[in-house]
Design an enzyme around this catalytic site. Structure first.
Site, PDB file in Angstrom:
ATOM      1  N   ARG A  78       2.559  -6.308   9.487  1.00 47.30           N
ATOM      2  CA  ARG A  78       1.727  -5.199   9.979  1.00 47.30           C
ATOM      3  C   ARG A  78       2.120  -4.798  11.403  1.00 47.30           C
ATOM      4  O   ARG A  78       2.104  -3.616  11.744  1.00 47.30           O
ATOM      5  CB  ARG A  78       0.254  -5.598   9.906  1.00 47.30           C
ATOM      6  CG  ARG A  78      -0.263  -5.630   8.468  1.00 47.30           C
ATOM      7  CD  ARG A  78      -1.607  -6.322   8.377  1.00 47.30           C
ATOM      8  NE  ARG A  78      -2.291  -6.040   7.122  1.00 47.30           N
ATOM      9  CZ  ARG A  78      -3.466  -6.556   6.801  1.00 47.30           C
ATOM     10  NH1 ARG A  78      -4.099  -7.359   7.638  1.00 47.30           N
ATOM     11  NH2 ARG A  78      -4.030  -6.257   5.636  1.00 47.30           N
TER      12      ARG A  78
ATOM     13  N   HIS B 278      -1.812  -5.352   1.667  1.00 45.38           N
ATOM     14  CA  HIS B 278      -3.090  -6.038   1.500  1.00 45.38           C
ATOM     15  C   HIS B 278      -2.808  -7.480   1.115  1.00 45.38           C
ATOM     16  O   HIS B 278      -1.924  -7.744   0.293  1.00 45.38           O
ATOM     17  CB  HIS B 278      -3.923  -5.390   0.381  1.00 45.38           C
ATOM     18  CG  HIS B 278      -5.096  -6.231  -0.024  1.00 45.38           C
ATOM     19  ND1 HIS B 278      -6.283  -6.228   0.665  1.00 45.38           N
ATOM     20  CD2 HIS B 278      -5.250  -7.150  -1.019  1.00 45.38           C
ATOM     21  CE1 HIS B 278      -7.118  -7.103   0.101  1.00 45.38           C
ATOM     22  NE2 HIS B 278      -6.514  -7.673  -0.922  1.00 45.38           N
TER      23      HIS B 278
ATOM     24  N   PHE C 262     -15.445   3.962   7.918  1.00 41.99           N
ATOM     25  CA  PHE C 262     -14.101   4.323   7.446  1.00 41.99           C
ATOM     26  C   PHE C 262     -13.925   4.080   5.947  1.00 41.99           C
ATOM     27  O   PHE C 262     -12.814   4.165   5.441  1.00 41.99           O
ATOM     28  CB  PHE C 262     -13.040   3.545   8.251  1.00 41.99           C
ATOM     29  CG  PHE C 262     -13.237   2.047   8.272  1.00 41.99           C
ATOM     30  CD1 PHE C 262     -12.802   1.243   7.231  1.00 41.99           C
ATOM     31  CD2 PHE C 262     -13.878   1.434   9.352  1.00 41.99           C
ATOM     32  CE1 PHE C 262     -12.990  -0.134   7.237  1.00 41.99           C
ATOM     33  CE2 PHE C 262     -14.078   0.048   9.375  1.00 41.99           C
ATOM     34  CZ  PHE C 262     -13.624  -0.730   8.309  1.00 41.99           C
TER      35      PHE C 262
ATOM     36  N   ASN D   2      -1.770  -0.298   7.405  1.00 43.82           N
ATOM     37  CA  ASN D   2      -1.116  -1.569   7.715  1.00 43.82           C
ATOM     38  C   ASN D   2      -0.228  -2.089   6.587  1.00 43.82           C
ATOM     39  O   ASN D   2       0.038  -3.279   6.493  1.00 43.82           O
ATOM     40  CB  ASN D   2      -2.155  -2.597   8.174  1.00 43.82           C
ATOM     41  CG  ASN D   2      -3.314  -2.698   7.206  1.00 43.82           C
ATOM     42  OD1 ASN D   2      -3.222  -2.223   6.077  1.00 43.82           O
ATOM     43  ND2 ASN D   2      -4.397  -3.303   7.631  1.00 43.82           N
TER      44      ASN D   2
ATOM     45  N   ARG E  17      -1.209 -14.382   4.779  1.00 36.37           N
ATOM     46  CA  ARG E  17      -1.987 -13.686   5.819  1.00 36.37           C
ATOM     47  C   ARG E  17      -1.289 -13.820   7.166  1.00 36.37           C
ATOM     48  O   ARG E  17      -1.282 -12.888   7.965  1.00 36.37           O
ATOM     49  CB  ARG E  17      -3.430 -14.206   5.886  1.00 36.37           C
ATOM     50  CG  ARG E  17      -4.199 -13.774   4.655  1.00 36.37           C
ATOM     51  CD  ARG E  17      -5.586 -13.248   4.779  1.00 36.37           C
ATOM     52  NE  ARG E  17      -6.090 -12.508   5.880  1.00 36.37           N
ATOM     53  CZ  ARG E  17      -6.722 -11.329   5.747  1.00 36.37           C
ATOM     54  NH1 ARG E  17      -6.798 -10.720   4.576  1.00 36.37           N
ATOM     55  NH2 ARG E  17      -7.249 -10.734   6.777  1.00 36.37           N
TER      56      ARG E  17
ATOM     57  N   LYS F  83       0.840  -1.197   0.000  1.00 34.05           N
ATOM     58  CA  LYS F  83       0.000   0.000   0.000  1.00 34.05           C
ATOM     59  C   LYS F  83       0.882   1.256   0.000  1.00 34.05           C
ATOM     60  O   LYS F  83       2.103   1.185   0.248  1.00 34.05           O
ATOM     61  CB  LYS F  83      -0.913  -0.031   1.229  1.00 34.05           C
ATOM     62  CG  LYS F  83      -1.909  -1.205   1.252  1.00 34.05           C
ATOM     63  CD  LYS F  83      -2.799  -1.120   2.502  1.00 34.05           C
ATOM     64  CE  LYS F  83      -3.785  -2.246   2.606  1.00 34.05           C
ATOM     65  NZ  LYS F  83      -4.676  -2.085   3.798  1.00 34.05           N
TER      66      LYS F  83
ATOM     67  N   THR G 212      -5.407  -7.375  10.935  1.00 31.21           N
ATOM     68  CA  THR G 212      -5.796  -6.131  10.254  1.00 31.21           C
ATOM     69  C   THR G 212      -5.409  -4.903  11.078  1.00 31.21           C
ATOM     70  O   THR G 212      -4.849  -3.937  10.550  1.00 31.21           O
ATOM     71  CB  THR G 212      -7.333  -6.144  10.026  1.00 31.21           C
ATOM     72  OG1 THR G 212      -7.691  -7.334   9.345  1.00 31.21           O
ATOM     73  CG2 THR G 212      -7.775  -4.924   9.241  1.00 31.21           C
TER      74      THR G 212
HETATM   75  P1  IDP Z   1      -7.770  -7.037   5.775  1.00 27.10           P
HETATM   76  O1  IDP Z   1      -6.973  -6.009   5.002  1.00 27.10           O
HETATM   77  O2  IDP Z   1      -6.995  -7.585   6.952  1.00 27.10           O
HETATM   78  O3  IDP Z   1      -8.338  -8.128   4.891  1.00 27.10           O
HETATM   79  P2  IDP Z   1     -10.408  -5.775   5.795  1.00 27.10           P
HETATM   80  O4  IDP Z   1     -11.468  -5.997   6.829  1.00 27.10           O
HETATM   81  O5  IDP Z   1     -10.616  -6.354   4.442  1.00 27.10           O
HETATM   82  O6  IDP Z   1      -9.024  -6.281   6.438  1.00 27.10           O
HETATM   83  O7  IDP Z   1     -10.201  -4.193   5.687  1.00 27.10           O
HETATM   84  C1  IDP Z   1      -9.537  -3.602   4.601  1.00 27.10           C
HETATM   85  C2  IDP Z   1      -8.647  -2.484   5.114  1.00 27.10           C
HETATM   86  O8  IDP Z   1      -9.452  -1.458   5.705  1.00 27.10           O
HETATM   87  C3  IDP Z   1      -7.681  -2.904   6.217  1.00 27.10           C
HETATM   88  O9  IDP Z   1      -6.491  -3.505   5.722  1.00 27.10           O
HETATM   89  C4  IDP Z   1      -7.407  -1.581   6.913  1.00 27.10           C
HETATM   90  O10 IDP Z   1      -6.472  -0.791   6.188  1.00 27.10           O
HETATM   91  C5  IDP Z   1      -8.781  -0.908   6.847  1.00 27.10           C
HETATM   92  N1  IDP Z   1      -9.617  -1.191   8.025  1.00 27.10           N
HETATM   93  C6  IDP Z   1     -10.284  -2.342   8.306  1.00 27.10           C
HETATM   94  N2  IDP Z   1     -10.970  -2.259   9.456  1.00 27.10           N
HETATM   95  C7  IDP Z   1     -10.750  -1.016   9.924  1.00 27.10           C
HETATM   96  C8  IDP Z   1     -11.211  -0.314  11.104  1.00 27.10           C
HETATM   97  O11 IDP Z   1     -11.970  -0.833  11.941  1.00 27.10           O
HETATM   98  N3  IDP Z   1     -10.772   0.956  11.258  1.00 27.10           N
HETATM   99  C9  IDP Z   1      -9.938   1.565  10.353  1.00 27.10           C
HETATM  100  N4  IDP Z   1      -9.493   0.962   9.238  1.00 27.10           N
HETATM  101  C10 IDP Z   1      -9.885  -0.330   9.022  1.00 27.10           C
HETATM  102 MG    MG Z   2      -9.751  -7.975   3.355  1.00 27.37          MG
END
Ligand code: IDP
Ligand code: MG
Length: 167
Positions: free
Chosen positions: A108, A125, A58, A122, A91, A10, A97
Site C-alpha cells: 500500500r 484487501h 465513506f 490502497n 497484512r 482491488k 490502511t
Molecule cells: P483494511 O482494508 O486495512 O482492513 P478497513 O478499516 O477494513 O481497512 O477499511 C476497508 C477499506 O475502506 C480500506 O482498505 C480503505 O480502502 C477504505 N477506508 C478505510 N478507512 C478509510 C478512511 O478513513 N477514509 C477513506 N477510506 C477508508
Molecule cells: Mg478490513
C-alpha cells in the site's frame, strides 16, 4: 498455526497493472494459493463484505471503489492464501490502511494513494483476523472453488437447478 486469508487485488491494482508486482510481493510469504478467480462485484457482495463499515461517511465511496466504478475496471482478483500465520504475514506486506501512513516499501505504501475525495485507494484487501477471514472466504468462494478443505461443508442435491454449461 495454519490460517487462510482472503486477498483481493482491488480495481485500482488491476487498472495500474500491479497484479504481477503484488503477487510477487506476496510470494515472499511462502504461503500457498488455494483459490483464485476474477470477480465482477455485485453491490450486495460489496455491501456484505464491508458491512462493518456501513455507518462510516465513506461507506458509499468504498462500495463504488470495490465494484470498480471509480476505475473503469469492474472486477477484482480474489485469492485465498493458506499457511503459517497467513493473516499477519499478508497484512504486514500490505501495510497500513491509510497508504500515506503505510511503510513506504509495503504494497500500500508503494502503490496506494488518497483521492481528492478522500478515499484510501490502497490496491489490496487482506482479511483482518481469523473470524473475518472465514466470513469473507465463505462470502467470496464456494467449497468447490478452494482446493483444500478449510471449513465444514455439506452436499446439496438440486435436481431442478438451472446452471450454465458450454453449448
Ligand atoms: P483494511 O482494508 O486495512 O482492513 P478497513 O478499516 O477494513 O481497512 O477499511 C476497508 C477499506 O475502506 C480500506 O482498505 C480503505 O480502502 C477504505 N477506508 C478505510 N478507512 C478509510 C478512511 O478513513 N477514509 C477513506 N477510506 C477508508
Ligand atoms: Mg478490513
Amino acid at each position: 498455526m495454519n490460517q487462510a486469508v482472503l486477498i483481493l487485488i482491488k480495481p485500482d491494482g488491476l487498472k495500474k497493472s500491479l497484479t504481477g508486482n503484488i503477487l510477487t510481493r506476496l510470494s515472499e510469504t511462502k504461503l500457498e494459493i488455494v483459490a483464485a478467480k476474477i470477480v465482477r462485484v455485485p453491490r450486495e457482495l460489496a455491501e456484505e463484505h464491508y458491512k462493518h463499515l456501513k455507518d462510516k461517511p465513506f461507506f458509499n465511496d468504498i462500495i463504488q471503489y470495490i465494484q470498480g466504478e471509480l476505475h473503469d475496471r469492474k472486477k477484482v482478483l480474489a485469492l485465498v492464501y493458506w499457511g503459517k500465520d497467513a493473516i499477519k504475514k499478508c497484512r504486514e506486506l500490505a501495510g497500513a490502511t491509510n497508504p500515506e501512513e503505510a511503510e513506504a516499501t509495503s504494497i500500500r505504501g508503494s502503490y496506494g494513494r488518497i483521492t481528492t475525495s478522500g478515499v484510501y485507494e490502497n490496491v489490496i484487501h487482506v482479511s483482518s483476523d481469523e473470524s473475518e477471514a472465514q466470513r469473507e472466504i465463505k462470502l467470496w468462494f464456494g467449497p468447490d472453488e478452494i482446493i483444500v478443505e478449510l471449513y465444514p461443508y455439506k452436499k446439496i442435491v438440486c435436481k431442478e437447478c438451472t446452471r450454465t454449461a458450454w453449448a
